[in-house]
Design a protein around this motif. Structure first.
Motif, PDB file in Angstrom:
ATOM      1  N   HIS A   1     -62.072   5.394  -8.799  1.00  0.00           N
ATOM      2  CA  HIS A   1     -62.692   4.949 -10.352  1.00  0.00           C
ATOM      3  C   HIS A   1     -63.964   3.956  -9.871  1.00  0.00           C
ATOM      4  O   HIS A   1     -63.795   2.943  -8.551  1.00  0.00           O
ATOM      5  CB  HIS A   1     -61.992   4.538 -11.250  1.00  0.00           C
ATOM      6  CG  HIS A   1     -61.462   3.468 -11.413  1.00  0.00           C
ATOM      7  ND1 HIS A   1     -61.355   2.354 -11.733  1.00  0.00           N
ATOM      8  CD2 HIS A   1     -59.889   3.700 -10.590  1.00  0.00           C
ATOM      9  CE1 HIS A   1     -60.843   1.543 -11.321  1.00  0.00           C
ATOM     10  NE2 HIS A   1     -59.675   2.890 -11.072  1.00  0.00           N
TER      11      HIS A   1
ATOM     12  N   HIS B   1     -67.294   2.551 -14.441  1.00  0.00           N
ATOM     13  CA  HIS B   1     -67.755   3.631 -15.726  1.00  0.00           C
ATOM     14  C   HIS B   1     -66.987   5.351 -16.022  1.00  0.00           C
ATOM     15  O   HIS B   1     -67.396   5.842 -16.569  1.00  0.00           O
ATOM     16  CB  HIS B   1     -69.713   3.671 -15.574  1.00  0.00           C
ATOM     17  CG  HIS B   1     -69.671   2.040 -15.392  1.00  0.00           C
ATOM     18  ND1 HIS B   1     -70.405   1.659 -16.146  1.00  0.00           N
ATOM     19  CD2 HIS B   1     -70.058   1.582 -14.104  1.00  0.00           C
ATOM     20  CE1 HIS B   1     -70.711  -0.010 -16.497  1.00  0.00           C
ATOM     21  NE2 HIS B   1     -70.540   0.475 -14.313  1.00  0.00           N
ATOM     22  N   LEU B   2     -66.775   5.421 -14.634  1.00  0.00           N
ATOM     23  CA  LEU B   2     -66.409   6.587 -14.031  1.00  0.00           C
ATOM     24  C   LEU B   2     -65.213   6.782 -13.233  1.00  0.00           C
ATOM     25  O   LEU B   2     -65.224   5.964 -12.074  1.00  0.00           O
ATOM     26  CB  LEU B   2     -67.070   7.538 -14.170  1.00  0.00           C
ATOM     27  CG  LEU B   2     -69.116   7.076 -12.924  1.00  0.00           C
ATOM     28  CD1 LEU B   2     -67.901   7.523 -11.546  1.00  0.00           C
ATOM     29  CD2 LEU B   2     -69.733   7.662 -13.203  1.00  0.00           C
TER      30      LEU B   2
ATOM     31  N   TRP C   1     -63.458   9.796 -10.391  1.00  0.00           N
ATOM     32  CA  TRP C   1     -63.319  11.486  -9.999  1.00  0.00           C
ATOM     33  C   TRP C   1     -62.344  11.887  -9.369  1.00  0.00           C
ATOM     34  O   TRP C   1     -61.794  10.594  -8.187  1.00  0.00           O
ATOM     35  CB  TRP C   1     -64.260  12.111  -9.327  1.00  0.00           C
ATOM     36  CG  TRP C   1     -65.199  11.476  -8.247  1.00  0.00           C
ATOM     37  CD1 TRP C   1     -64.302  11.766  -6.452  1.00  0.00           C
ATOM     38  CD2 TRP C   1     -65.405  10.154  -7.694  1.00  0.00           C
ATOM     39  NE1 TRP C   1     -64.890  10.820  -5.812  1.00  0.00           N
ATOM     40  CE2 TRP C   1     -65.769  10.086  -6.210  1.00  0.00           C
ATOM     41  CE3 TRP C   1     -66.171   9.451  -8.917  1.00  0.00           C
ATOM     42  CZ2 TRP C   1     -66.588   8.948  -5.572  1.00  0.00           C
ATOM     43  CZ3 TRP C   1     -66.979   8.446  -8.341  1.00  0.00           C
ATOM     44  CH2 TRP C   1     -66.841   8.435  -6.733  1.00  0.00           C
TER      45      TRP C   1
ATOM     46  N   THR D   1     -73.065   5.189 -12.628  1.00  0.00           N
ATOM     47  CA  THR D   1     -73.006   4.329 -13.870  1.00  0.00           C
ATOM     48  C   THR D   1     -72.444   5.405 -15.217  1.00  0.00           C
ATOM     49  O   THR D   1     -71.825   5.087 -15.981  1.00  0.00           O
ATOM     50  CB  THR D   1     -73.459   2.949 -14.325  1.00  0.00           C
ATOM     51  OG1 THR D   1     -74.932   4.322 -14.369  1.00  0.00           O
ATOM     52  CG2 THR D   1     -73.456   2.213 -13.008  1.00  0.00           C
ATOM     53  N   ASN D   2     -72.703   7.003 -14.653  1.00  0.00           N
ATOM     54  CA  ASN D   2     -72.680   7.927 -15.648  1.00  0.00           C
ATOM     55  C   ASN D   2     -73.405   9.123 -15.256  1.00  0.00           C
ATOM     56  O   ASN D   2     -73.749   9.042 -14.525  1.00  0.00           O
ATOM     57  CB  ASN D   2     -74.045   7.247 -17.013  1.00  0.00           C
ATOM     58  CG  ASN D   2     -75.187   7.729 -16.530  1.00  0.00           C
ATOM     59  OD1 ASN D   2     -75.482   8.072 -16.123  1.00  0.00           O
ATOM     60  ND2 ASN D   2     -76.022   5.905 -16.629  1.00  0.00           N
ATOM     61  N   TRP D   3     -72.684   9.781 -16.478  1.00  0.00           N
ATOM     62  CA  TRP D   3     -72.795  11.498 -16.080  1.00  0.00           C
ATOM     63  C   TRP D   3     -74.132  11.826 -15.366  1.00  0.00           C
ATOM     64  O   TRP D   3     -74.086  12.249 -14.485  1.00  0.00           O
ATOM     65  CB  TRP D   3     -72.758  12.040 -17.036  1.00  0.00           C
ATOM     66  CG  TRP D   3     -72.832  13.680 -16.853  1.00  0.00           C
ATOM     67  CD1 TRP D   3     -73.534  14.754 -17.439  1.00  0.00           C
ATOM     68  CD2 TRP D   3     -71.679  14.231 -16.307  1.00  0.00           C
ATOM     69  NE1 TRP D   3     -73.724  15.576 -17.411  1.00  0.00           N
ATOM     70  CE2 TRP D   3     -72.033  16.414 -16.754  1.00  0.00           C
ATOM     71  CE3 TRP D   3     -70.537  14.019 -16.224  1.00  0.00           C
ATOM     72  CZ2 TRP D   3     -71.721  16.810 -16.038  1.00  0.00           C
ATOM     73  CZ3 TRP D   3     -69.511  15.538 -15.133  1.00  0.00           C
ATOM     74  CH2 TRP D   3     -70.612  16.777 -15.295  1.00  0.00           C
TER      75      TRP D   3
ATOM     76  N   TRP E   1     -73.983  10.697 -11.796  1.00  0.00           N
ATOM     77  CA  TRP E   1     -73.255  11.278 -10.846  1.00  0.00           C
ATOM     78  C   TRP E   1     -73.492  12.581 -10.331  1.00  0.00           C
ATOM     79  O   TRP E   1     -73.804  13.353  -9.898  1.00  0.00           O
ATOM     80  CB  TRP E   1     -72.271  11.077 -11.656  1.00  0.00           C
ATOM     81  CG  TRP E   1     -70.622  11.629 -10.619  1.00  0.00           C
ATOM     82  CD1 TRP E   1     -70.077  10.826  -9.696  1.00  0.00           C
ATOM     83  CD2 TRP E   1     -70.466  12.809 -10.826  1.00  0.00           C
ATOM     84  NE1 TRP E   1     -69.424  11.336  -9.171  1.00  0.00           N
ATOM     85  CE2 TRP E   1     -69.208  12.792  -9.600  1.00  0.00           C
ATOM     86  CE3 TRP E   1     -69.891  13.823 -11.317  1.00  0.00           C
ATOM     87  CZ2 TRP E   1     -68.414  13.919  -9.555  1.00  0.00           C
ATOM     88  CZ3 TRP E   1     -69.479  15.529 -10.799  1.00  0.00           C
ATOM     89  CH2 TRP E   1     -68.341  14.409 -10.910  1.00  0.00           C
TER      90      TRP E   1
ATOM     91  N   TYR F   1     -63.127  15.369 -12.907  1.00  0.00           N
ATOM     92  CA  TYR F   1     -64.472  13.718 -13.812  1.00  0.00           C
ATOM     93  C   TYR F   1     -64.416  13.753 -14.706  1.00  0.00           C
ATOM     94  O   TYR F   1     -63.711  14.409 -15.975  1.00  0.00           O
ATOM     95  CB  TYR F   1     -66.111  13.850 -13.357  1.00  0.00           C
ATOM     96  CG  TYR F   1     -66.443  13.267 -13.748  1.00  0.00           C
ATOM     97  CD1 TYR F   1     -67.577  12.583 -13.389  1.00  0.00           C
ATOM     98  CD2 TYR F   1     -67.043  12.983 -15.172  1.00  0.00           C
ATOM     99  CE1 TYR F   1     -68.326  11.273 -14.039  1.00  0.00           C
ATOM    100  CE2 TYR F   1     -67.985  12.379 -16.130  1.00  0.00           C
ATOM    101  CZ  TYR F   1     -68.815  11.783 -15.074  1.00  0.00           C
ATOM    102  OH  TYR F   1     -69.799  10.284 -15.781  1.00  0.00           O
TER     103      TYR F   1
ATOM    104  N   ASP G   1     -65.135   9.808 -17.716  1.00  0.00           N
ATOM    105  CA  ASP G   1     -66.086   8.186 -17.649  1.00  0.00           C
ATOM    106  C   ASP G   1     -65.506   8.060 -18.936  1.00  0.00           C
ATOM    107  O   ASP G   1     -64.755   8.096 -19.679  1.00  0.00           O
ATOM    108  CB  ASP G   1     -67.057   8.375 -17.585  1.00  0.00           C
ATOM    109  CG  ASP G   1     -67.570   9.375 -19.098  1.00  0.00           C
ATOM    110  OD1 ASP G   1     -67.339   9.305 -19.776  1.00  0.00           O
ATOM    111  OD2 ASP G   1     -69.745   9.816 -18.092  1.00  0.00           O
ATOM    112  N   LYS G   2     -65.875   6.210 -19.045  1.00  0.00           N
ATOM    113  CA  LYS G   2     -65.978   5.850 -20.314  1.00  0.00           C
ATOM    114  C   LYS G   2     -66.354   6.106 -21.520  1.00  0.00           C
ATOM    115  O   LYS G   2     -65.828   6.142 -22.232  1.00  0.00           O
ATOM    116  CB  LYS G   2     -66.122   4.042 -20.053  1.00  0.00           C
ATOM    117  CG  LYS G   2     -67.364   4.372 -19.793  1.00  0.00           C
ATOM    118  CD  LYS G   2     -68.007   2.861 -19.945  1.00  0.00           C
ATOM    119  CE  LYS G   2     -69.279   2.110 -19.731  1.00  0.00           C
ATOM    120  NZ  LYS G   2     -69.515   0.989 -19.429  1.00  0.00           N
TER     121      LYS G   2
ATOM    122  N   TRP H   1     -59.734   4.471 -19.230  1.00  0.00           N
ATOM    123  CA  TRP H   1     -60.630   4.029 -19.871  1.00  0.00           C
ATOM    124  C   TRP H   1     -59.738   4.309 -22.263  1.00  0.00           C
ATOM    125  O   TRP H   1     -59.641   5.372 -22.157  1.00  0.00           O
ATOM    126  CB  TRP H   1     -62.028   4.694 -19.812  1.00  0.00           C
ATOM    127  CG  TRP H   1     -62.761   4.444 -19.183  1.00  0.00           C
ATOM    128  CD1 TRP H   1     -63.144   3.317 -18.397  1.00  0.00           C
ATOM    129  CD2 TRP H   1     -62.551   5.588 -17.690  1.00  0.00           C
ATOM    130  NE1 TRP H   1     -63.483   3.586 -17.174  1.00  0.00           N
ATOM    131  CE2 TRP H   1     -62.726   4.961 -16.827  1.00  0.00           C
ATOM    132  CE3 TRP H   1     -61.653   6.472 -17.459  1.00  0.00           C
ATOM    133  CZ2 TRP H   1     -63.159   5.615 -15.491  1.00  0.00           C
ATOM    134  CZ3 TRP H   1     -62.096   7.498 -16.247  1.00  0.00           C
ATOM    135  CH2 TRP H   1     -63.100   6.601 -15.225  1.00  0.00           C
TER     136      TRP H   1
END
Length: 704
Positions: free
Chosen positions: A264, A267-268, A270, A364-366, A369, A385, A387-388, A646
């Motif tokens: 990780h 932010h995210l 996997w 930093t985000n979907w 990614w 996956y 994320d926050k 998170w």
């Protein structure tokens, strides 16, 4: 692969022996080092010896990672580097030469030379920096270097490692091995929807992502529970990386990787589990009488041939063993008594994996990614996956061949026409995936992707192309993991961790049929077998070590697990029962030893009982049965485990554990075995993710 194809006859060996000691290092080609530059990086080691690396740039951090990892496991890194240069046989003998054979057969170095310039400059800078870190360590510790002229290395050597090893994860070596030995390729013996892939005992992993709606604490959770060998070239190494350019990542990687492969950032995160779609196609060529041309679309094309010499270590000598390699427009060709077979496989002529892994760590985000995932470099493996923002997802990832309708790709294909020959992989948009399911969770345990998120949130098989070759196989872990998640609408953190550590077998899994057949076997004429059958009838369906039958049940399950994975008939129940009873009586003098007495986590002077089973969520997948005291040393199964969450404000906290310790191959280090007691107890240590936290908890800080 068997060993016979490498030996080449006694005459070849005898002729080469006189000059063998001098041939290998003289013949070895040395690569140019990266351009010389200085790197600004600091390493902080925490109480468990885990390296936290902070660089001014991403390249600085990669340099520091290479040096830190070399401090802990240079012996394995050197083996990986030897593989990337086709010299592994000079270290590991015949087994290593098999890898060198595949290296040449797949044209790994040619692919890298041809495609390296396509890798973006920022990625190449990271690759060269990692190589420079390895070179720096090797130069400072020449006594540890076992092969002359192996160092220095450069970025191309690092990429070659990815190109070579990626197909091994979905089992290309199985196809090559069978064809080389003149056996039927796997596609002729495996069920169409159960591709063989890797050796079943070398596959594994469990993973969960849970949305805040499903968790009692309102947090987003990600559990990474990889099953890998506990030692060797694909054993996980833990690290935390930071740079002034935004490379902030905690997790694990394999020797030879310049960045974290799963884990990780702020932010995210996997994790991965092995999947096994059909990613290999076999074509039978039609050759002319001379055997030097093949028919293709009505023309006769030359069959490319190349002579290579594989270095094979025999005792004190390294002997050159010749091999002739062939290629067609389809890909590499293997000739045997049944004909000439061309292989086309996922990731052929592809070097994009290094960029994709690197971009994943920087996302930093979907959106960022998935843009990275669209690069199309990672040949296989599921991605789980989280994320926050609370988004969770499951991606059934692979470089699926973009196959054309009209052919049965589960069989050997005609090699004299271009009609079934695909040009590249399908786009990321066509990958099966589940995003933000209503169930609030996704999971995978090497089972079919059609059981991933519970009723109402699953993929629809009717909407997936049959040409993707998606497997339908099921594991006990997949069944048990989904059932336990579905049974609880508000899961506490303690309950989630307990699910991960579950040691039970479901009576709806394949194990039930196997146990029924063992109990139904006619053994009235053998009292010892009847006694074992009675013991087995009282088994509590768990490998928690509390029942008298746990050990014998687990041993019997292991005899059938490989065949079940392959979709092949299970062994004869009575013969298997006889074999296990005889083995237990010989080893332990009884058929009901406690599981913890025989199943051990061992390293150095530490010897601990460990629970779990071959196909339970608490996995002990593979045993070393050659221990002097007859007990079973676990060598594959649960390996690196990471718990990530998170909170509602988006702050990330994580914990992790390794089976042994950070000092992978340094027996003299206190970190060689210092995580073992925590690991067997199912406990975790904190990950000091932020650099400020790492500094605060550092036991040692230095600059390489």
């Amino acid at each position: 692969m068997k060993r016979t194809w490498l030996l080449g006859g006694a005459a070849v060996i005898a002729t080469a022996a006189a000059t063998a000691m001098f041939w290998e290092p003289l013949a070895a080609e040395q690569t140019a080092p990266p351009a010389q530059r200085s790197y600004d990086v600091e390493i902080a080691r925490d109480a468990f010896g885990v390296p936290h690396i902070n660089g001014k740039t991403d390249a600085d951090a990669a340099y520091g990672l290479a040096y830190a990892h070399s401090e802990d496991d240079f012996v394995t890194i050197e083996e990986v580097v030897a593989m990337t240069r086709g010299r592994y046989g000079a270290l590991a003998g015949q087994d290593g030469a098999k890898v060198d054979y595949v290296y040449h057969l797949l044209g790994v170095r040619d692919t890298v030379e041809r495609r390296y310039a396509e890798i973006p400059a920022d990625v190449r800078a990271v690759l060269d920096a990692y190589a420079a870190g390895l070179n720096h360590y090797a130069a400072k510790h020449p006594e540890e270097v076992r092969l002359s002229k192996l160092f220095p290395v450069n970025g191309k050597d690092i990429v070659a490692g990815f190109v070579l090893r990626a197909p091994f994860f979905y089992g290309l070596d199985n196809y090559i091995g069978k064809l080389t030995e003149g056996e039927d390729p796997p596609k002729e013996s495996a069920a169409a929807m159960t591709p063989i892939g890797r050796d079943p005992e070398m596959n594994g992993s469990n993973a969960w992502a849970v949305a805040p709606s499903r968790m009692a604490d309102g947090k987003t959770w990600l559990i990474s529970n990889s099953h890998q060998p506990l030692e060797g070239q694909v054993a996980w190494y833990e690290a935390v990386m930071h740079s002034g350019e935004g490379l902030d990542m905690a997790g694990a990687l394999f020797p030879g990787s310049p960045f974290v492969l799963l884990g990780h950032n702020r932010h995210l995160g996997w994790t991965n589990t092995v999947n096994r779609p059909d990613l290999v196609d076999i074509f039978k060529l039609v050759l002319n009488e001379a055997g030097d041309k093949y028919r293709y679309d009505g023309k006769w094309l030359p069959l490319q041939a190349e002579r290579v010499w594989l270095p094979v270590k025999f005792g004190w000598f390294t002997i050159p063993v010749p091999q002739t390699l062939y290629r067609s427009v389809h890909g590499p060709v293997i000739r045997n008594a049944k004909g000439s077979f061309a292989i086309r496989y996922a990731g052929i002529d592809n070097v994009k994996a290094v960029e994709q892994y690197y971009r994943n760590t920087k996302a930093t985000n979907w959106e960022e990614w998935t843009r990275s995932m669209s690069i199309g470099g990672i040949t296989g493996t599921n991605f789980i996956y989280a994320d926050k923002t609370g988004r969770i997802a499951y991606v059934y990832n692979a470089l699926f061949p973009d196959r054309k309708p009209g052919f049965d790709y589960t069989k050997i294909l005609p090699g004299d026409t271009s009609a079934p020959v695909w040009k590249g992989p399908v786009s990321f948009e066509r990958y099966p995936k589940i995003v933000a399911p209503a169930s609030g969770f996704v999971q995978n345990a090497n089972n079919t992707p059609y059981l991933a998120a519970g009723p109402g949130s699953e993929l629809d098989p009717a909407k997936q192309s049959p040409y993707l070759g998606i497997e339908l196989g099921m594991t006990n872990r997949g069944i048990q993991g989904t059932a336990l998640m579905m049974a609880d609408r508000s899961i506490t953190p303690e309950e989630l961790v307990a699910i991960k550590m579950d040691t039970r077998y479901a009576k709806s899994s394949w194990v039930k049929g196997w146990m029924d057949s063992l109990l139904a076997a006619d053994v009235k004429d053998v009292p010892k077998l009847a006694e074992a059958q009675k013991l087995l009838a009282g088994w509590d369906w768990s490998s928690d070590g509390k029942g008298r039958a746990d050990a014998i049940a687990e041993r019997l399950i292991r005899h059938a697990a490989r065949l079940n994975w392959r979709g092949e008939p299970l062994p004869d129940p009575r013969e298997t029962l006889q074999q296990v009873v005889d083995e237990f009586n010989e080893r332990y003098g009884r058929i009901d030893p406690a599981l913890g007495d025989i199943q051990r986590l061992r390293r150095g002077k530490v010897d601990l009982p460990i629970m779990g089973g071959n196909d339970t969520l608490r996995a002990t997948t593979m045993w070393d049965a050659d221990q002097p005291d007859g007990k079973m040393r676990v060598r594959h199964g649960d390996s690196f485990i990471m718990l990530v969450r998170w909170d509602k404000a988006g702050k990330v906290v994580s914990e992790s554990i390794q089976p042994y310790g950070a000092a992978t191959s340094r027996p003299e280090s206190p970190h060689y075995t210092d995580q073992m007691k925590l690991f067997v107890a199912g406990k975790y240590k904190p990950v000091h993710f932020e650099w400020a936290d790492a500094q605060k908890n550092a036991k040692r800080r230095y600059r390489p």
